[in-house]
Design an enzyme around this catalytic site. Structure first.
Site, PDB file in Angstrom:
ATOM      1  N   TYR A 193     -54.818  19.689 -13.823  1.00 15.61           N
ATOM      2  CA  TYR A 193     -53.905  19.107 -14.795  1.00 15.61           C
ATOM      3  C   TYR A 193     -53.785  19.993 -16.037  1.00 15.61           C
ATOM      4  O   TYR A 193     -54.787  20.497 -16.549  1.00 15.61           O
ATOM      5  CB  TYR A 193     -54.373  17.713 -15.218  1.00 15.61           C
ATOM      6  CG  TYR A 193     -54.301  16.647 -14.146  1.00 15.61           C
ATOM      7  CD1 TYR A 193     -53.642  16.852 -12.938  1.00 15.61           C
ATOM      8  CD2 TYR A 193     -54.903  15.406 -14.345  1.00 15.61           C
ATOM      9  CE1 TYR A 193     -53.579  15.869 -11.975  1.00 15.61           C
ATOM     10  CE2 TYR A 193     -54.851  14.407 -13.377  1.00 15.61           C
ATOM     11  CZ  TYR A 193     -54.190  14.656 -12.190  1.00 15.61           C
ATOM     12  OH  TYR A 193     -54.137  13.667 -11.233  1.00 15.61           O
TER      13      TYR A 193
ATOM     14  N   SER B  89     -49.769   6.017  -8.981  1.00 20.10           N
ATOM     15  CA  SER B  89     -48.331   5.721  -9.098  1.00 20.10           C
ATOM     16  C   SER B  89     -48.047   4.245  -8.840  1.00 20.10           C
ATOM     17  O   SER B  89     -47.172   3.895  -8.041  1.00 20.10           O
ATOM     18  CB  SER B  89     -47.502   6.584  -8.140  1.00 20.10           C
ATOM     19  OG  SER B  89     -46.133   6.536  -8.474  1.00 20.10           O
TER      20      SER B  89
ATOM     21  N   LEU C 186     -46.445   2.201 -10.492  1.00 16.62           N
ATOM     22  CA  LEU C 186     -45.098   1.819 -10.916  1.00 16.62           C
ATOM     23  C   LEU C 186     -44.034   2.666 -10.233  1.00 16.62           C
ATOM     24  O   LEU C 186     -42.871   2.662 -10.642  1.00 16.62           O
ATOM     25  CB  LEU C 186     -44.966   1.936 -12.442  1.00 16.62           C
ATOM     26  CG  LEU C 186     -45.950   1.103 -13.269  1.00 16.62           C
ATOM     27  CD1 LEU C 186     -45.700   1.270 -14.755  1.00 16.62           C
ATOM     28  CD2 LEU C 186     -45.877  -0.366 -12.872  1.00 16.62           C
TER      29      LEU C 186
ATOM     30  N   GLY D 169     -43.439   5.865 -10.155  1.00 16.81           N
ATOM     31  CA  GLY D 169     -42.798   6.823 -11.053  1.00 16.81           C
ATOM     32  C   GLY D 169     -41.898   6.187 -12.087  1.00 16.81           C
ATOM     33  O   GLY D 169     -40.977   6.825 -12.606  1.00 16.81           O
ATOM     34  N   GLY D 170     -42.160   4.936 -12.427  1.00 18.87           N
ATOM     35  CA  GLY D 170     -41.357   4.220 -13.416  1.00 18.87           C
ATOM     36  C   GLY D 170     -40.297   3.329 -12.807  1.00 18.87           C
ATOM     37  O   GLY D 170     -39.714   2.487 -13.501  1.00 18.87           O
TER      38      GLY D 170
ATOM     39  N   LEU E 167     -40.578   0.800 -10.855  1.00 17.82           N
ATOM     40  CA  LEU E 167     -40.948  -0.607 -10.925  1.00 17.82           C
ATOM     41  C   LEU E 167     -41.095  -1.115 -12.358  1.00 17.82           C
ATOM     42  O   LEU E 167     -41.416  -2.275 -12.579  1.00 17.82           O
ATOM     43  CB  LEU E 167     -42.245  -0.844 -10.148  1.00 17.82           C
ATOM     44  CG  LEU E 167     -42.124  -0.678  -8.630  1.00 17.82           C
ATOM     45  CD1 LEU E 167     -43.489  -0.648  -7.969  1.00 17.82           C
ATOM     46  CD2 LEU E 167     -41.267  -1.796  -8.040  1.00 17.82           C
TER      47      LEU E 167
END
Length: 321
Positions: free
Chosen positions: A53, A211, A213, A215-216, A218
């Site tokens: 990362y 993940s 959600l 990637g957003g 949801l």
């Protein structure tokens, strides 16, 4: 915050795991520190990172940022379950990647230096390496455990057959084996239910859902942190799932809850799931999800969610008959 055992271990981790992939490249050092402090204050004791990362700042940048935060107050280290990962390329060197025993040893030492700690609580294989045999990997992990550099071993993005293979090899040598699997799992993406979740339940391996959600998707996200529209992949997902997302949003409105909170709460209702990783870019995003573990979904709501986002079910029943 509520806690669950990490797989079949006696270790207790929070139902929300703070993912740090955005820390550094997308979230400033100052806001990252604020989120980390908020997490501690809320009772989150599980923090996940990876050696790769760092994004535009370069590999290792996120671990270094976490190391700076830990150095501000040495008591923080004892309050968290610290997890990182090994596998991804760290340079152009052909051996500076994967799961060879040599790379595992070197990568762990490098992570310890960047984090500024003497041990890692949970050391996870970031992906499967088909060139590395379980015997070689377990030899390397055994050495790190004997050296006091790691405590538990986990996997990430492993198929069900690999989880079974690695734990069978471990059992044959009287090792603890894999204690958790970090897997892509959410209402939209439920393929983990075919093989991965059943394998984890059979071997006492805790599932850490990443993940949550989608990637957003949801959470109703259509723009990124800078206000730009979401990427092509996210937009495609929104178009393909537009009816389901609309039905989901209506259900959440009826519950008086945000879609993100409901999506994470649903995960925590699934058998075998230990924790859901939330990877916020902003402090307010993190704060908005903190109440997810406290939300109890009634059977009728869970059934409605299954109707909107149909379950895969376990293999082979899901496709054989």
């Amino acid at each position: 915050m509520r806690f669950r055992r990490l797989g079949r271990t006696a270790l207790q981790v929070s139902e929300l795991c703070l993912g740090t992939m955005n820390f550094g490249p997308l979230t400033s050092k100052e806001e990252s520190f604020d989120i980390l402090n908020d997490a501690l204050a809320a009772g989150v004791n599980f923090i996940d990172t990876a050696d790769q990362y760092g994004g535009r700042l370069g590999v290792g940048a996120t671990e270094r940022l976490l190391g700076e935060w830990l150095a501000e107050d040495r008591s923080r280290r004892g309050r968290i379950v610290l997890a990182t990962k090994v596998h991804e390329p760290m340079s152009e060197d052909i051996n500076d990647r994967g799961l060879s025993a040599r790379h595992i040893q070197n990568a762990c030492d490098a992570s310890l230096r960047r984090l500024g700690v003497d041990h890692i609580d949970l050391y996870q294989m970031h992906h499967i390496d088909r060139a590395a045999q379980p015997e070689e990997i377990w030899q390397a992990m055994d050495r790190l455990i004997a050296q006091g550099k790691i405590t538990y071993v986990g996997s990430s993005n492993f198929p069900g057959w690999a989880i079974a293979r690695f734990n069978e090899k471990a059992t044959a040598s009287h090792r603890l084996g894999l204690v958790c699997e970090q897997s892509l799992y959410n209402l939209v993406e439920r393929r983990a239910e075919l093989e991965v979740l059943p394998a984890c339940q059979a071997y006492g391996v805790g599932v850490i859902a990443w993940s949550p959600l989608a990637g957003g998707l949801l959470a109703g996200v259509t723009t990124d942190a800078s206000g730009r529209r979401a990427g092509a992949q996210a937009q495609d997902g929104a178009r393909m799932n537009s009816e389901r997302i609309a039905d989901f949003a209506a259900l959440c409105d009826g519950l008086g809850q945000s879609p993100g909170v409901v999506a994470i709460s649903w995960l925590l209702h699934q058998p075998g799931v230990t924790s859901a990783i939330v990877g916020p870019r902003r402090r307010d995003q993190f704060a908005s999800l903190l109440k997810a573990p406290e939300l109890a979904l009634e059977a009728a709501v869970l059934s409605r969610l299954d109707a909107i986002f149909p379950a895969c079910g376990p293999a082979p029943e899901a496709y054989a008959w």
